[in-house]
Design a protein around this motif. Structure first.
Motif, PDB file in Angstrom:
ATOM      1  N   GLU A 153      11.715  -3.079  -1.015  1.00 17.22           N
ATOM      2  CA  GLU A 153      12.949  -2.593  -1.636  1.00 17.22           C
ATOM      3  C   GLU A 153      13.812  -1.839  -0.632  1.00 17.22           C
ATOM      4  O   GLU A 153      15.009  -2.088  -0.526  1.00 17.22           O
ATOM      5  N   ARG A 154      13.173  -0.940   0.100  1.00 16.69           N
ATOM      6  CA  ARG A 154      13.908  -0.140   1.088  1.00 16.69           C
ATOM      7  C   ARG A 154      14.591  -1.002   2.128  1.00 16.69           C
ATOM      8  O   ARG A 154      15.700  -0.708   2.575  1.00 16.69           O
ATOM      9  N   LEU A 155      13.921  -2.073   2.530  1.00 14.91           N
ATOM     10  CA  LEU A 155      14.424  -2.897   3.628  1.00 14.91           C
ATOM     11  C   LEU A 155      15.197  -4.120   3.135  1.00 14.91           C
ATOM     12  O   LEU A 155      15.682  -4.903   3.945  1.00 14.91           O
ATOM     13  N   SER A 156      15.266  -4.278   1.801  1.00 16.48           N
ATOM     14  CA  SER A 156      15.843  -5.499   1.218  1.00 16.48           C
ATOM     15  C   SER A 156      15.138  -6.744   1.748  1.00 16.48           C
ATOM     16  O   SER A 156      15.779  -7.722   2.131  1.00 16.48           O
ATOM     17  N   ILE A 157      13.839  -6.677   1.758  1.00 20.79           N
ATOM     18  CA  ILE A 157      13.021  -7.835   2.128  1.00 20.79           C
ATOM     19  C   ILE A 157      12.232  -8.236   0.884  1.00 20.79           C
ATOM     20  O   ILE A 157      11.536  -7.401   0.298  1.00 20.79           O
ATOM     21  N   PRO A 158      12.372  -9.495   0.442  1.00 23.15           N
ATOM     22  CA  PRO A 158      11.644  -9.891  -0.765  1.00 23.15           C
ATOM     23  C   PRO A 158      10.127  -9.848  -0.555  1.00 23.15           C
ATOM     24  O   PRO A 158       9.633 -10.179   0.520  1.00 23.15           O
ATOM     25  N   VAL A 159       9.423  -9.407  -1.612  1.00 27.33           N
ATOM     26  CA  VAL A 159       7.964  -9.308  -1.555  1.00 27.33           C
ATOM     27  C   VAL A 159       7.382 -10.212  -2.639  1.00 27.33           C
ATOM     28  O   VAL A 159       7.734 -10.078  -3.811  1.00 27.33           O
ATOM     29  N   ILE A 160       6.511 -11.136  -2.231  1.00 23.75           N
ATOM     30  CA  ILE A 160       5.833 -11.968  -3.216  1.00 23.75           C
ATOM     31  C   ILE A 160       4.481 -11.327  -3.513  1.00 23.75           C
ATOM     32  O   ILE A 160       3.684 -11.092  -2.599  1.00 23.75           O
ATOM     33  N   ALA A 161       4.265 -10.997  -4.792  1.00 24.36           N
ATOM     34  CA  ALA A 161       3.041 -10.292  -5.171  1.00 24.36           C
ATOM     35  C   ALA A 161       2.528 -10.817  -6.499  1.00 24.36           C
ATOM     36  O   ALA A 161       3.286 -11.384  -7.295  1.00 24.36           O
ATOM     37  N   GLN A 162       1.223 -10.651  -6.710  1.00 28.36           N
ATOM     38  CA  GLN A 162       0.638 -10.858  -8.036  1.00 28.36           C
ATOM     39  C   GLN A 162      -0.064  -9.554  -8.387  1.00 28.36           C
ATOM     40  O   GLN A 162       0.042  -8.575  -7.652  1.00 28.36           O
ATOM     41  N   GLY A 163      -0.788  -9.541  -9.475  1.00 28.78           N
ATOM     42  CA  GLY A 163      -1.441  -8.289  -9.891  1.00 28.78           C
ATOM     43  C   GLY A 163      -2.589  -7.892  -8.978  1.00 28.78           C
ATOM     44  O   GLY A 163      -3.044  -8.686  -8.150  1.00 28.78           O
ATOM     45  N   THR A 164      -3.047  -6.658  -9.165  1.00 30.97           N
ATOM     46  CA  THR A 164      -4.247  -6.192  -8.465  1.00 30.97           C
ATOM     47  C   THR A 164      -5.411  -7.097  -8.854  1.00 30.97           C
ATOM     48  O   THR A 164      -5.528  -7.489 -10.009  1.00 30.97           O
ATOM     49  N   GLY A 165      -6.226  -7.438  -7.870  1.00 29.35           N
ATOM     50  CA  GLY A 165      -7.383  -8.280  -8.160  1.00 29.35           C
ATOM     51  C   GLY A 165      -7.072  -9.767  -8.095  1.00 29.35           C
ATOM     52  O   GLY A 165      -7.965 -10.601  -8.205  1.00 29.35           O
ATOM     53  N   ALA A 166      -5.801 -10.120  -7.924  1.00 27.57           N
ATOM     54  CA  ALA A 166      -5.443 -11.533  -7.811  1.00 27.57           C
ATOM     55  C   ALA A 166      -6.067 -12.112  -6.535  1.00 27.57           C
ATOM     56  O   ALA A 166      -6.437 -11.382  -5.618  1.00 27.57           O
ATOM     57  N   ASP A 167      -6.167 -13.427  -6.504  1.00 26.22           N
ATOM     58  CA  ASP A 167      -6.725 -14.099  -5.341  1.00 26.22           C
ATOM     59  C   ASP A 167      -5.705 -14.057  -4.197  1.00 26.22           C
ATOM     60  O   ASP A 167      -4.611 -14.600  -4.311  1.00 26.22           O
TER      61      ASP A 167
END
Ligand SMILES: Nc1nc2c(ncn2[C@@H]2O[C@H](COP(=O)(O)OP(=O)(O)O)[C@@H](O)[C@H]2O)c(=O)[nH]1
Ligand SMILES: [Mg+2]
Length: 307
Positions: A153-167
Motif C-alpha cells: 500500500e505504501r509503495l503502490s505495489i500490488p500484493v497478491i495474497a491468500q489467507g494465513t495457512g494457504a499453500d
C-alpha cells in the motif's frame, strides 16, 4: 552519491571502530610487521568474524608484502580485501523477461529481513522504472501477509495474497498469472523460513519452484538468500542448508549496522562465492545498497573518499 557512501560508513561504523580500536597506529605502519603485530591483526580480523580461512589468507599476504616498498599496512589490507570481495560484486540486473515477469524468489530464516528487503528492493526497482508486484508467499504467520500488504500500500505495489495457512505455491502461482496478465516486469515472492523443519522447507520451496517452472521454465530468474550479519558464522551454515533446498543465485546481507562483526562479508564472499547483490546498513529504504567492493573496503578502512 557521497551521501550514500556516508550512510555506508555510518552503517559499518561498529565494525570499523572495532578494527581501529584493536589495530590503531599499526594500520599506518610502513615497517616490516613483527610477530606481535601480526597477532593483533589476526585477532582483530577474527573478532570481526572474518573467519579462519579468509584471515589466514590476509595474514599470508601481509607477511609477503609488509615492509616491501614501505607500503603502509592499511594499503596492503585494502588491496587484499578488495581482491577478496571483487568476485562477488555482481549487481542484480533485471533482464527483460520474455512473455512474463522477471521472478525473484526471496528465501531465508525468520527475522533476517526478507520482507523489509522485498519492500526496499521493490521501491528501488520501481524507481528504476520497473512495474513491480509482490507475492505474499509467507503464509505461515498472519502478520507476515499483513506486513507485506502494508508495504504494498505504501509503495503502490500490488500484493497478491491468500489467507494465513494457504499453500505458498498456490499464492505464487496466482501471483505469476496476475503479474503476467497485468504486464508487470518484476514479481518478488516472499516465503516462510522455517529452518527447524528442513524437510518441510525443502518440499515447500521445491513446490514453489516447480509451480513457477510450469508457467515459465526460466523462473525463478533469481533466488535471493537473505542473511542477517548479526548471526555471524551461523549465517554461513544457513546458506549451506538453503543452497541444498533451492539453488541460490544471489545473497543479501542485512543488518551490518547492528554488529561489530561486519567481517562476515568476507567470509560470505569467499565461502559462498555467490553474487552479493545488496547489503543492508540500516532500516531506511536507502540503506539497502548495491554491493561495491571498493566502496565497502574504503568505508571499512576509514577513507573519506566520496564515491
Ligand atoms: N538495523 C537494521 N534492521 C534491519 C535491516 N534489515 C531488516 N531489518 C529489521 O529486521 C527486522 C525483521 O525484518 P523482516 O523483514 O520482518 O524479517 P523476515 O522475517 O525475514 O521477513 C525488522 O525489524 C527490520 O526492520 C538492516 O539492514 N538494518
Ligand atoms: Mg517476513
Amino acid at each position: 552519491m557521497s551521501s550514500l557512501f556516508e550512510r555506508l560508513r555510518e552503517g559499518i561504523a561498529r565494525t570499523r571502530d572495532g578494527l581501529f580500536n584493536r589495530l590503531g597506529r599499526l594500520l599506518g605502519q610502513r615497517e616490516p610487521i613483527d610477530a606481535s603485530s601480526l597477532e593483533a591483526l589476526e585477532k582483530a580480523l577474527l573478532e570481526a568474524d572474518t573467519g579462519v580461512a579468509v584471515t589466514a589468507r590476509i595474514l599470508a599476504a601481509v607477511k609477503l608484502h609488509a615492509g616491501r616498498a614501505r607500503t603502509p599496512l592499511v594499503e596492503i589490507l585494502r588491496a587484499e580485501m578488495i581482491r577478496s570481495l571483487t568476485p562477488v560484486e555482481q549487481a542484480l540486473v533485471i533482464a527483460p523477461a520474455l512473455g512474463g515477469p522477471y521472478v525473484i524468489l526471496v528465501v531465508g530464516v525468520n527475522g533476517v529481513g526478507k520482507t523489509t528487503t522485498i519492500a526496499k528492493l521493490g521501491r528501488r526497482l520501481q524507481a528504476a522504472g520497473h512495474k513491480v508486484m509482490f507475492a505474499a508467499g509467507d503464509t505461515f504467520r498472519a502478520a507476515a501477509v499483513e506486513q507485506l500488504k502494508i508495504w504494498g500500500e505504501r509503495l503502490s505495489i500490488p500484493v497478491i495474497a491468500q489467507g494465513t495457512g494457504a499453500d505458498p505455491a498456490s499464492v505464487v502461482f496466482d501471483a505469476y498469472a496476475a503479474a503476467a496478465a497485468r504486464g508487470c516486469d518484476v514479481l518478488i515472492a516472499d516465503t516462510a523460513g522455517r529452518l527447524h523443519t528442513q524437510a518441510g522447507l525443502m518440499s515447500e520451496l521445491g513446490k514453489i519452484r516447480r509451480v513457477l517452472a510450469k508457467q515459465n521454465p526460466a523462473a525463478p530468474h533469481e533466488t535471493l538468500l537473505i542473511l542477517d550479519a548479526t548471526m555471524g558464522q551461523n549465517a554461513l551454515q544457513q546458506a549451506k542448508i538453503f543452497n541444498q533446498t533451492a539453488p541460490l543465485t544471489g545473497v543479501v546481507l542485512t543488518k551490518l549496522d547492528g554488529t561489530a562483526k561486519g567481517g562476515i562479508v568476507f567470509a560470505v564472499a569467499e565461502t559462498l562465492a555467490l553474487p552479493l547483490r545488496f547489503i543492508g546498513v540500516g532500516e531506511q529504504a536507502e540503506d539497502l545498497q548495491e554491493f561495491t567492493a571498493s566502496a565497502f573496503v574504503d568505508a571499512l578502512l576509514g577513507s573519506t573518499t566520496a564515491h
